[in-house]
Design a protein around this motif. Structure first.
Motif, PDB file in Angstrom:
ATOM      1  N   LEU A  30       0.835  -1.196   0.000  1.00  0.00           N
ATOM      2  CA  LEU A  30       0.000   0.000   0.000  1.00  0.00           C
ATOM      3  C   LEU A  30       0.873   1.250   0.000  1.00  0.00           C
ATOM      4  O   LEU A  30       0.636   2.190  -0.766  1.00  0.00           O
ATOM      5  N   GLU A  31       1.903   1.251   0.831  1.00  0.00           N
ATOM      6  CA  GLU A  31       2.812   2.393   0.903  1.00  0.00           C
ATOM      7  C   GLU A  31       3.451   2.662  -0.464  1.00  0.00           C
ATOM      8  O   GLU A  31       3.491   3.799  -0.934  1.00  0.00           O
ATOM      9  N   GLY A  32       3.958   1.627  -1.120  1.00  0.00           N
ATOM     10  CA  GLY A  32       4.595   1.789  -2.418  1.00  0.00           C
ATOM     11  C   GLY A  32       3.648   2.333  -3.475  1.00  0.00           C
ATOM     12  O   GLY A  32       4.003   3.219  -4.253  1.00  0.00           O
ATOM     13  N   ALA A  33       2.429   1.812  -3.494  1.00  0.00           N
ATOM     14  CA  ALA A  33       1.451   2.255  -4.494  1.00  0.00           C
ATOM     15  C   ALA A  33       1.065   3.718  -4.288  1.00  0.00           C
ATOM     16  O   ALA A  33       1.003   4.493  -5.255  1.00  0.00           O
ATOM     17  N   VAL A  34       0.824   4.104  -3.039  1.00  0.00           N
ATOM     18  CA  VAL A  34       0.448   5.490  -2.759  1.00  0.00           C
ATOM     19  C   VAL A  34       1.616   6.424  -3.051  1.00  0.00           C
ATOM     20  O   VAL A  34       1.446   7.486  -3.651  1.00  0.00           O
ATOM     21  N   ARG A  35       2.810   6.037  -2.639  1.00  0.00           N
ATOM     22  CA  ARG A  35       3.999   6.860  -2.890  1.00  0.00           C
ATOM     23  C   ARG A  35       4.191   7.090  -4.394  1.00  0.00           C
ATOM     24  O   ARG A  35       4.418   8.211  -4.844  1.00  0.00           O
TER      25      ARG A  35
ATOM     26  N   GLU B 110       4.591   6.495   6.427  1.00  0.00           N
ATOM     27  CA  GLU B 110       5.326   5.669   7.381  1.00  0.00           C
ATOM     28  C   GLU B 110       4.449   5.313   8.573  1.00  0.00           C
ATOM     29  O   GLU B 110       4.482   4.186   9.065  1.00  0.00           O
ATOM     30  N   ASN B 111       3.639   6.270   9.031  1.00  0.00           N
ATOM     31  CA  ASN B 111       2.728   5.996  10.146  1.00  0.00           C
ATOM     32  C   ASN B 111       1.633   5.013   9.764  1.00  0.00           C
ATOM     33  O   ASN B 111       1.229   4.176  10.565  1.00  0.00           O
TER      34      ASN B 111
ATOM     35  N   GLU C 240       7.885  15.681   2.269  1.00  0.00           N
ATOM     36  CA  GLU C 240       8.222  15.173   3.598  1.00  0.00           C
ATOM     37  C   GLU C 240       6.990  14.822   4.438  1.00  0.00           C
ATOM     38  O   GLU C 240       6.944  13.778   5.086  1.00  0.00           O
ATOM     39  N   GLU C 241       5.975  15.679   4.411  1.00  0.00           N
ATOM     40  CA  GLU C 241       4.770  15.430   5.198  1.00  0.00           C
ATOM     41  C   GLU C 241       4.067  14.147   4.752  1.00  0.00           C
ATOM     42  O   GLU C 241       3.636  13.338   5.576  1.00  0.00           O
ATOM     43  N   GLU C 242       3.969  13.953   3.446  1.00  0.00           N
ATOM     44  CA  GLU C 242       3.335  12.733   2.923  1.00  0.00           C
ATOM     45  C   GLU C 242       4.161  11.500   3.273  1.00  0.00           C
ATOM     46  O   GLU C 242       3.611  10.454   3.612  1.00  0.00           O
TER      47      GLU C 242
END
Length: 102
Positions: free
Chosen positions: A35-40, A58-59, A51-53
């Protein structure tokens, strides 16, 4: 229906609910990493990954536990029209809910 009322319907915010059903035993953290990779990648494609995203993603990944989730379990991610999002992990008879600000 007039063209202005059609436009209003298109611009009206709606709650979005995504449900992912587990079809094979996996670690929940594996799904979180995907999920992290796809959103990034999507944010980077439209030049909105800063940075904020990165901190927020990460959270979100930390929400997904290291334990295995069995076949038939599911993740429900809710994006309401206002207020925080919610991630629910349902595994057999237990359910954990996490509220995601931002």
């Amino acid at each position: 229906m007039t063209s202005s009322s059609r436009l209003l319907l298109l611009l009206t915010p709606v709650e979005v609910v995504v449900r992912v059903v587990v079809i094979k035993k996996i670690k929940a953290s594996q799904y979180g990493s995907q999920l992290e990779g796809a959103v990034r990648d999507r944010l980077a494609a439209v030049d909105k990954y800063e940075e904020e995203e990165e901190e927020t993603l990460e959270n979100v990944v930390k929400i997904f536990p290291m334990k295995y989730v069995k076949k038939g379990s599911f993740f429900t991610i809710k994006f309401p029209t206002s207020g925080p999002s919610e991630i629910v992990i349902t595994n057999e008879k237990e359910e954990s809910t996490t509220i995601v600000e931002n």
